[in-house]
Design a protein around this motif. Structure first.
Motif, PDB file in Angstrom:
ATOM      1  N   ILE A 205       0.878  -1.172   0.000  1.00 17.86           N
ATOM      2  CA  ILE A 205       0.000   0.000   0.000  1.00 17.86           C
ATOM      3  C   ILE A 205       0.910   1.215   0.000  1.00 17.86           C
ATOM      4  O   ILE A 205       1.751   1.373   0.893  1.00 17.86           O
ATOM      5  N   VAL A 241      -2.806   0.314  -4.267  1.00 14.61           N
ATOM      6  CA  VAL A 241      -2.539  -1.031  -3.769  1.00 14.61           C
ATOM      7  C   VAL A 241      -1.894  -1.801  -4.920  1.00 14.61           C
ATOM      8  O   VAL A 241      -2.414  -1.808  -6.040  1.00 14.61           O
ATOM      9  N   ALA A 254      -8.401  -3.443  -2.245  1.00 15.49           N
ATOM     10  CA  ALA A 254      -8.272  -1.981  -2.327  1.00 15.49           C
ATOM     11  C   ALA A 254      -9.488  -1.289  -1.709  1.00 15.49           C
ATOM     12  O   ALA A 254      -9.354  -0.235  -1.059  1.00 15.49           O
ATOM     13  N   SER A 258      -9.078   1.356   1.270  1.00 18.12           N
ATOM     14  CA  SER A 258      -9.550   2.737   1.130  1.00 18.12           C
ATOM     15  C   SER A 258     -10.464   3.147   2.283  1.00 18.12           C
ATOM     16  O   SER A 258     -10.549   4.318   2.621  1.00 18.12           O
TER      17      SER A 258
END
Length: 261
Positions: A205, A241, A254, A258
């Motif tokens: 990340i 990602v 992802a 998020s």
């Protein structure tokens, strides 16, 4: 003249081009059209391949395309005159070239111009390069290991990058947090959080401070050879990602990141 005619026909064509202005003009048009078409279609080859298609190919789930049957025409007799055949071929080529030129250049009213467009590198290209190097490191995967504590990693990266964050807990997704690195991409400091799954594959990340561009929170998928990337923007920062291109759950991962980060 491209190896598709006999020696006698080739000599006749060369003689024709050498002494006939109209034949020479047609040849020049065909050559220019070939160069323009090759350049245009070469650009299409560099378009990114959809991640879903790449995963289907790697997982062997795509259906085999139907084979096209080609019917060969009987060869023409050498007694036929060459000029009508050459003229017919020229007309056909000009029609194909004209159609392609119309489609590609219908927005241009002036004569076509050859332009060289260099694709600018983005911060995602830099991240992909870093990931390929560090993902191969067994003992030195991270700069600061997870054992030093998440609080220390957050303080270090937040002060360096200028983005407050929480380290996502991804154990339920089969990923173990390994630690962090500080990178530089597009001339800016970038935080990188590294994870590893049970198979030893490395996921990352990455994020950096940025100006808002485009729709906030929208996930965008892209490919860098063997790497898949899902990126988005949120609250003055850009995130991505990174993982293996064959991983079908990267977008879902992802979405989790998020929300949690």
């Amino acid at each position: 003249m491209d190896g598709e005619v006999s020696d006698a026909e080739r000599r006749e064509l060369e003689e024709l081009v050498a002494h006939d202005d109209e034949a020479r003009r047609i040849l020049e048009l065909l050559q220019a059209g070939t160069q323009f078409g090759n350049k245009a279609f070469e650009d299409f080859l560099h378009d990114p391949v959809p991640l879903a298609l790449v995963r289907q190919i790697k997982q062997g789930t795509t259906a085999s395309p139907k084979a096209e049957r080609l019917t060969a025409t009987a060869p023409s007799r050498h007694s036929e005159r060459l000029w009508p055949r050459a003229l017919a071929a020229s007309v056909a080529m000009l029609l194909v070239g004209g159609s392609t030129g119309y489609i590609l250049g219908m927005a241009n009213s002036g004569p076509p111009a050859v332009t060289q467009v260099a694709a600018a590198r983005s911060w995602l290209d830099d991240i992909a390069d870093y990931h390929r190097i560090y993902a191969r490191q067994e003992k030195h995967l991270v700069e600061v290991p997870a054992a030093e504590g998440e609080a220390a990693i957050r303080t270090w990266l937040a002060s360096s990058v200028g983005v407050d964050f929480t380290i996502p807990q991804l154990a339920k997704d089969g990923l173990t947090f390994e630690g962090a690195r500080l990178l530089v991409a597009a001339g800016k400091p970038v935080a990188q959080l590294m994870y590893r799954n049970a198979e030893g594959e490395v996921f990352a990340i990455c994020f950096l401070k940025s100006e808002p561009i485009g729709e906030q929170g929208m996930l965008r998928e892209s490919m860098r050879d063997d790497l898949a990337m899902v990126s988005w923007q949120k609250s003055g920062a850009s995130y991505v990602v990174v993982g293996p291109s064959a991983d079908a759950s990267l977008r879902r991962l992802a979405e989790t990141v998020s929300t949690d980060i």
